[in-house]
Design a protein around this motif. Sequence first.
Motif, PDB file in Angstrom:
ATOM      1  N   ARG A 153       0.858  -1.191   0.000  1.00  0.00           N
ATOM      2  CA  ARG A 153       0.000   0.000   0.000  1.00  0.00           C
ATOM      3  C   ARG A 153       0.890   1.235   0.000  1.00  0.00           C
ATOM      4  NH1 ARG A 153       0.329  -2.124   5.084  1.00  0.00           N
ATOM      5  NH2 ARG A 153       0.743  -0.708   6.835  1.00  0.00           N
ATOM      6  N   PRO A 154       0.352   2.399  -0.363  1.00  0.00           N
ATOM      7  CA  PRO A 154       1.173   3.605  -0.389  1.00  0.00           C
ATOM      8  C   PRO A 154       1.701   3.957   0.998  1.00  0.00           C
ATOM      9  CG  PRO A 154      -0.844   3.931  -1.635  1.00  0.00           C
ATOM     10  CD  PRO A 154      -1.001   2.631  -0.895  1.00  0.00           C
ATOM     11  N   ARG A 155       2.954   4.381   1.045  1.00  0.00           N
ATOM     12  CA  ARG A 155       3.532   4.875   2.291  1.00  0.00           C
ATOM     13  C   ARG A 155       2.962   6.250   2.622  1.00  0.00           C
ATOM     14  NH1 ARG A 155       7.720   2.135   4.411  1.00  0.00           N
ATOM     15  NH2 ARG A 155       8.846   0.657   3.077  1.00  0.00           N
ATOM     16  N   THR A 156       3.028   6.593   3.883  1.00  0.00           N
ATOM     17  CA  THR A 156       2.578   7.907   4.328  1.00  0.00           C
ATOM     18  C   THR A 156       3.752   8.695   4.899  1.00  0.00           C
ATOM     19  OG1 THR A 156       2.022   7.070   6.533  1.00  0.00           O
ATOM     20  CG2 THR A 156       0.275   7.034   4.875  1.00  0.00           C
ATOM     21  N   ILE A 157       3.564   9.997   5.002  1.00  0.00           N
ATOM     22  CA  ILE A 157       4.518  10.871   5.679  1.00  0.00           C
ATOM     23  C   ILE A 157       3.841  11.367   6.954  1.00  0.00           C
ATOM     24  CG2 ILE A 157       5.804  13.036   5.568  1.00  0.00           C
ATOM     25  CD1 ILE A 157       5.939  12.728   2.560  1.00  0.00           C
ATOM     26  N   PRO A 158       4.424  11.117   8.125  1.00  0.00           N
ATOM     27  CA  PRO A 158       3.811  11.617   9.365  1.00  0.00           C
ATOM     28  C   PRO A 158       3.543  13.113   9.270  1.00  0.00           C
ATOM     29  CG  PRO A 158       5.627  10.126   9.875  1.00  0.00           C
ATOM     30  CD  PRO A 158       5.671  10.366   8.385  1.00  0.00           C
ATOM     31  N   GLY A 159       2.337  13.487   9.603  1.00  0.00           N
ATOM     32  CA  GLY A 159       1.941  14.895   9.510  1.00  0.00           C
ATOM     33  C   GLY A 159       1.280  15.234   8.195  1.00  0.00           C
ATOM     34  N   LEU A 160       1.402  14.327   7.220  1.00  0.00           N
ATOM     35  CA  LEU A 160       0.746  14.527   5.924  1.00  0.00           C
ATOM     36  C   LEU A 160      -0.136  13.315   5.606  1.00  0.00           C
ATOM     37  CD1 LEU A 160       3.592  16.068   3.727  1.00  0.00           C
ATOM     38  CD2 LEU A 160       1.608  17.250   4.680  1.00  0.00           C
ATOM     39  N   ARG A 166      -7.713  16.859   0.109  1.00  0.00           N
ATOM     40  CA  ARG A 166      -6.600  17.811   0.008  1.00  0.00           C
ATOM     41  C   ARG A 166      -5.254  17.092  -0.001  1.00  0.00           C
ATOM     42  NH1 ARG A 166      -8.951  21.622  -2.473  1.00  0.00           N
ATOM     43  NH2 ARG A 166     -10.710  22.533  -1.368  1.00  0.00           N
ATOM     44  N   ILE A 167      -5.135  16.069   0.844  1.00  0.00           N
ATOM     45  CA  ILE A 167      -3.914  15.258   0.908  1.00  0.00           C
ATOM     46  C   ILE A 167      -4.260  13.868   0.379  1.00  0.00           C
ATOM     47  CG2 ILE A 167      -2.007  14.441   2.325  1.00  0.00           C
ATOM     48  CD1 ILE A 167      -2.272  17.471   2.333  1.00  0.00           C
ATOM     49  N   MET A 168      -3.678  13.505  -0.758  1.00  0.00           N
ATOM     50  CA  MET A 168      -4.040  12.255  -1.419  1.00  0.00           C
ATOM     51  C   MET A 168      -2.833  11.327  -1.528  1.00  0.00           C
ATOM     52  SD  MET A 168      -6.261  13.576  -4.712  1.00  0.00           S
ATOM     53  CE  MET A 168      -4.773  14.153  -5.534  1.00  0.00           C
ATOM     54  N   ARG A 273      -4.256  20.735  -4.209  1.00  0.00           N
ATOM     55  CA  ARG A 273      -4.143  19.405  -3.617  1.00  0.00           C
ATOM     56  C   ARG A 273      -2.673  19.010  -3.498  1.00  0.00           C
ATOM     57  NH1 ARG A 273      -8.893  15.466  -6.156  1.00  0.00           N
ATOM     58  NH2 ARG A 273     -10.648  16.767  -5.512  1.00  0.00           N
ATOM     59  N   VAL A 274      -2.433  18.039  -2.615  1.00  0.00           N
ATOM     60  CA  VAL A 274      -1.103  17.457  -2.448  1.00  0.00           C
ATOM     61  C   VAL A 274      -1.218  15.956  -2.683  1.00  0.00           C
ATOM     62  CG1 VAL A 274       0.777  16.983  -0.833  1.00  0.00           C
ATOM     63  CG2 VAL A 274      -0.372  19.214  -0.791  1.00  0.00           C
ATOM     64  N   LEU A 275      -0.311  15.435  -3.504  1.00  0.00           N
ATOM     65  CA  LEU A 275      -0.240  13.999  -3.739  1.00  0.00           C
ATOM     66  C   LEU A 275       1.049  13.475  -3.126  1.00  0.00           C
ATOM     67  CD1 LEU A 275      -1.037  11.295  -5.058  1.00  0.00           C
ATOM     68  CD2 LEU A 275      -0.015  12.114  -7.189  1.00  0.00           C
TER      69      LEU A 275
END
Length: 473
Positions: A153-160, A166-168, A273-275
């Motif tokens: 699955r896609p990794r995440t960035i803590p805080g994002l 808005r944050i995808m 938006r942010v991807l």
Amino acid sequence: MTQAYDVIVLGGGIGGYTAAIRAAQLGKSVAIVEQDKLGGTCLHKGCIPSKSLLRSAEVYALMKDSRRFGVEADQVRIDFGQIMSRKSAVVEQLHSGLQYVMKKNKITVYRGIGRVIGPSIFSPRSGTVSVEQEDGEILTLVPERLVIATGSRPRTIPGLERDGERIMNSDDALVMDRLPQSILIIGGGVIGVEWASMLSDFGTEVTLIEYAPRLVPGEDEDVSRELERLLKKRGVKVMTGAKAMPETLEKHESGVILTVEHKDRQVPLTVERVLVSVGRQANIEGIGIENTDIKIENGYIRVNDAMQTAELHIYAVGDCIGGLQLAHAAAHEGIIAAEHMSGLEPHRYAQHQVPRCIYSRPEIASVGWTEAQAKERGHQVKTAKVHFKALGKALVYGDSDGFAKVIADKETNDLLGVHLIGPHATDYIAEAALAQLLNATPWEVGQTIHPHPTLSEILGEAMLAVDGKAISI
């Protein structure tokens, strides 16, 4: 209910269903446990839907530029709803075909959440799979061999963390109901570059940032430089050596403000938006790994070259074992696992011999070592580059940016690496992969008669150019 099978596959993505099909071909009774839809990430959230969108973006860009070909196409516009409908239709057609293949091979598919259990009354060893179905019923499936193919699955960035709007992540982007006016893409790897190319072609204002000093850092440096040049030429704002600062995130009704650290400066960016596209992580939580002696390294299941885990009757393939995390690699791993458990001697592969493809515009395709990697391994190298501008077919297409680069060993003449950036590069990289598999030299590939005019001529010319024998340059 308890049911026994020769082989059970946990996960119905391309690695899992390929293992299942090959095992069934070899006479095994086979079942797949899948909690969602057969086809996994590649079919439903990755390769196929994204390439459908990329194709629509390519057609739109071509039509806007049609006057160059003597074709008037005024008032070209995007029907994003139709674009998304076409994407879904392509996926569904392939999904239906895959379901038919399961029936054809007499593979039983269980829909539900599968978990591996340890030694029990059902089996003296771990590997039995408990399946929680949608109606709450629990099934127990007992295999002789188990294949874990649970994907990633896609990794995440803590805080994002994603909110889907808005944050995808890339999963969210594939189901957008409209194109954003502007977007910040965090991560200049394969997925980030493909989305930057696609959205730019659709008319979105794109900013692409990458923490490493260059885009697609796993590719040859010459390719990275050319890619950045061409993306910038199309209006994509590229920032390498850049880092997003999650603590600065501000969400508003109309968009997002996020500061990026770049060249010792803090640059606030305002986008719709942010991807977040910073790689993928294995789906290994909640599947019962702790009930086995399977080893985990750096977040991935550890396997040997036969795809066996520390429990030799349990195999693992695909994204959950790390490595290249490519669909075609996962499929080959599935075949290795199925053939090995059937007593055959399957073809193992070296990772550098797996073709790598990026479906941006221009496309990127490569196999083997980069120039830097070859030198790190002690090779004295000779290289050659041939540009697509030398090819008649590229000029006819009106798409002549990019080049082919060949890397060979000076002493042995071994082919070490082939790197393409240019029109439809992914369609003929397999020739270079075959050359590496057969240990062909550049001269031997150059002697292959490439039809004219074709884009594949670039490979023949680049191979000959290593020894200064190219005709076109």
